[in-house]
Design an enzyme around this catalytic site. Structure first.
Site, PDB file in Angstrom:
ATOM      1  N   TYR A  27       0.836  -1.201   0.000  1.00 59.45           N
ATOM      2  CA  TYR A  27       0.000   0.000   0.000  1.00 59.45           C
ATOM      3  C   TYR A  27       0.877   1.260   0.000  1.00 59.45           C
ATOM      4  CZ  TYR A  27      -3.520   3.298   1.636  1.00 59.45           C
ATOM      5  OH  TYR A  27      -4.364   4.369   1.763  1.00 59.45           O
ATOM      6  N   ASP A  70       0.224  -7.563   5.616  1.00 57.17           N
ATOM      7  CA  ASP A  70      -0.958  -6.718   5.428  1.00 57.17           C
ATOM      8  C   ASP A  70      -2.018  -7.564   4.730  1.00 57.17           C
ATOM      9  OD1 ASP A  70      -2.899  -4.879   4.654  1.00 57.17           O
ATOM     10  OD2 ASP A  70      -1.443  -3.274   4.337  1.00 57.17           O
ATOM     11  N   LYS A 101     -11.593  -0.917   5.045  1.00 57.87           N
ATOM     12  CA  LYS A 101     -11.937  -1.511   3.753  1.00 57.87           C
ATOM     13  C   LYS A 101     -12.982  -2.615   3.950  1.00 57.87           C
ATOM     14  CE  LYS A 101      -8.790   1.340   2.496  1.00 57.87           C
ATOM     15  NZ  LYS A 101      -7.390   0.994   2.328  1.00 57.87           N
TER      16      LYS A 101
HETATM   17  C1  LIG Z   1      -6.229   1.468   2.927  1.00 64.36           C
HETATM   18  C2  LIG Z   1      -5.107   0.563   3.202  1.00 64.36           C
HETATM   19  C3  LIG Z   1      -4.207   0.826   4.256  1.00 64.36           C
HETATM   20  C4  LIG Z   1      -4.304   2.062   5.117  1.00 64.36           C
HETATM   21  O1  LIG Z   1      -5.473   2.096   5.855  1.00 64.36           O
HETATM   22  P1  LIG Z   1      -6.232   3.444   6.308  1.00 64.36           P
HETATM   23  O2  LIG Z   1      -7.335   2.923   7.149  1.00 64.36           O
HETATM   24  O3  LIG Z   1      -6.677   4.157   5.065  1.00 64.36           O
HETATM   25  O4  LIG Z   1      -5.233   4.251   7.074  1.00 64.36           O
HETATM   26  C5  LIG Z   1      -3.199  -0.097   4.485  1.00 64.36           C
HETATM   27  N1  LIG Z   1      -3.054  -1.193   3.718  1.00 64.36           N
HETATM   28  C6  LIG Z   1      -3.883  -1.460   2.689  1.00 64.36           C
HETATM   29  C7  LIG Z   1      -3.674  -2.688   1.867  1.00 64.36           C
HETATM   30  C8  LIG Z   1      -4.942  -0.596   2.396  1.00 64.36           C
HETATM   31  O5  LIG Z   1      -5.745  -0.868   1.363  1.00 64.36           O
END
Ligand SMILES: *Cc1c(COP(=O)(O)O)cnc(C)c1O
Length: 410
Positions: free
Chosen positions: A109, A181, A206
């Site tokens: 990300y 992640d 998400k």
């Molecule tokens: C959106 C996202 C993040 C960061 O998250 P936020 O809640 O926007 O701070 C980290 N990793 C991935 C894969 C993401 O899609």
């Protein structure tokens, strides 16, 4: 490596847990977890030590979400944060100090890259970015001061898979920890701790919330020392999730398994359909690249490959723009994981500040589009994508009755 504790597949496990999250069990208990907005909790005695004292440290609503997210991976209660990036910041502050080194996948990300490239070096923490789909590159990048390996699988936006078990073995041999992640698949499809990772990282903003109403981040682990340290950092930096966001996230989490299973099925069907379209130069979807990709997908997330599909249309930035602007159903946003189908043009949106040569290196061409498939029926989404393809080729007439003809013509 920790054995897979759950006898059930990730999706079955999630289905068993999620619907009943936060349900009261006593006579007269609320069925749904209450939102406890109180910042402060009372004591009956000097020196007593109640579970909750001040909501910057812990809060009952946030704790209910933490218990649920931990249970989803047969781990200890998670640590929840205001956002995914607040969770990542705490992770780095908890595990690293000046002089330490991180090995990180190069298609993680963008916000992760920004932290590691622009903030941590000022604290004396260095990072090497490698292609984590190649375990040998990870092994080569390990230094004597490497404390953390960070990967994202599937990667963003080209959805390449990293072999979590292989990377865990490399990290552990070097006495480093592995963080994965898992935002795109969630524990309903992939359980990184079962595969050897030490920490699962989530932006709950998400798929876990799933309705685009709550920001949040979470770190899941079975390592009590790591979790204690993360809670300490959270207390010191004041990054705990708000009770209201935690409450919204709990409600979203209840339907996560059913949403992501359905969205994955639709996404896979769309990926296969896109692969047969002439003006689509390439399609990126986990398991569809080649045989080794398929077998890794089956091993790491046997119940589904996720709701995100990327594809490249011929004709570069102009074609990409025409495509997204002609859509009526898919909404143009910088976001994934909601119930509506969303589309992103990474070159002009999420990755606009990445130099063009670096974009090319990680496969982000000007004509690349990223789709986050929602809950609409597959035919309706495809009908909309046909509009996009027509806007490029102009070889088909529009209209529902003609969709079938368009599909064969394109
Ligand atoms: C959106 C996202 C993040 C960061 O998250 P936020 O809640 O926007 O701070 C980290 N990793 C991935 C894969 C993401 O899609």
């Amino acid at each position: 490596m920790r054995k897979s504790i759950s006898a059930h597949s990730p999706i079955d496990n999630a289905l068993r847990i999620c619907a009943g999250i936060g349900k009261g069990l006593g006579d007269g208990d609320p069925l749904v977890t209450p939102i406890v907005q109180s910042t402060t909790f009372t004591r009956t005695q000097v020196g007593s030590n109640p579970d909750h004292q001040y909501s910057r440290v812990s809060n009952p609503t946030v704790a209910a979400l933490e218990t649920a997210l931990g249970r989803l991976e047969d781990a200890l209660p998670a640590v929840c944060f205001t956002t995914g990036l607040a969770a990542e910041t705490a992770l780095f502050l908890a595990l690293l100090k000046s002089g330490d080194h991180v090995v990180c996948g190069r298609s993680v990300y963008g916000g992760t890259t920004r932290l590691l490239q622009q903030i941590l070096p000022e604290l004396g923490i260095s990072c090497t970015f490698i292609d984590s789909t190649k375990p040998a590159e990870v092994a080569d990048a390990i230094q004597q001061n490497t404390r953390l390996v960070f990967v994202e699988t599937p990667s963003n936006p080209t959805l390449e898979l990293t072999d979590i078990s292989a990377i865990a073995a490399i990290a552990h041999k070097a006495r480093a920890l592995l963080a994965v992640d898992n935002t795109f698949l969630t524990a309903a499809l992939q359980r990184p701790l079962d595969l050897g990772a030490d920490i699962s990282v989530y932006s709950t903003t998400k798929f876990i919330d799933g309705h685009s109403v709550a920001l949040g981040g979470a770190l899941v682990s079975s390592n009590k020392d790591v979790l204690d340290r993360l809670r300490f950092i959270r207390k010191c930096t004041g990054a705990i999730q708000t009770p209201f966001d935690a409450w919204l996230t709990i409600n979203g989490l209840k339907t996560l398994p059913i949403r992501i299973a359905q969205q994955s099925r639709t996404a896979e069907a769309i990926a296969r359909w896109l692969s047969s379209q002439g003006v689509v130069a390439s399609v990126y979807y986990p398991g569809l690249n080649d045989e080794s990709d398929e077998s890794l997908a089956r091993r790491q997330h046997p119940d589904g490959n996720g709701a995100v599909v990327s594809f490249e249309v011929e004709g570069g930035i102009e074609a990409g723009k025409r495509f997204v602007e002609s859509l009526e159903l898919c909404t143009l946003v910088e976001h994934v994981g909601s119930v509506e189908t969303l589309i992103t043009h990474p070159a002009s949106m999420t990755h606009a500040d990445v130099p063009e040569n670096e974009r090319a290196e990680v496969g982000i061409s000007d004509g690349l589009l990223r789709l986050s498939v929602g809950l609409e029926p597959v035919e309706i989404i495809i009908e909309d994508l046909v509009r996009g393809l027509e806007s490029i080729t102009l070889s088909c007439s529009t209209g529902e009755s003609e969709v079938g003809t368009c599909l064969t013509n394109l």
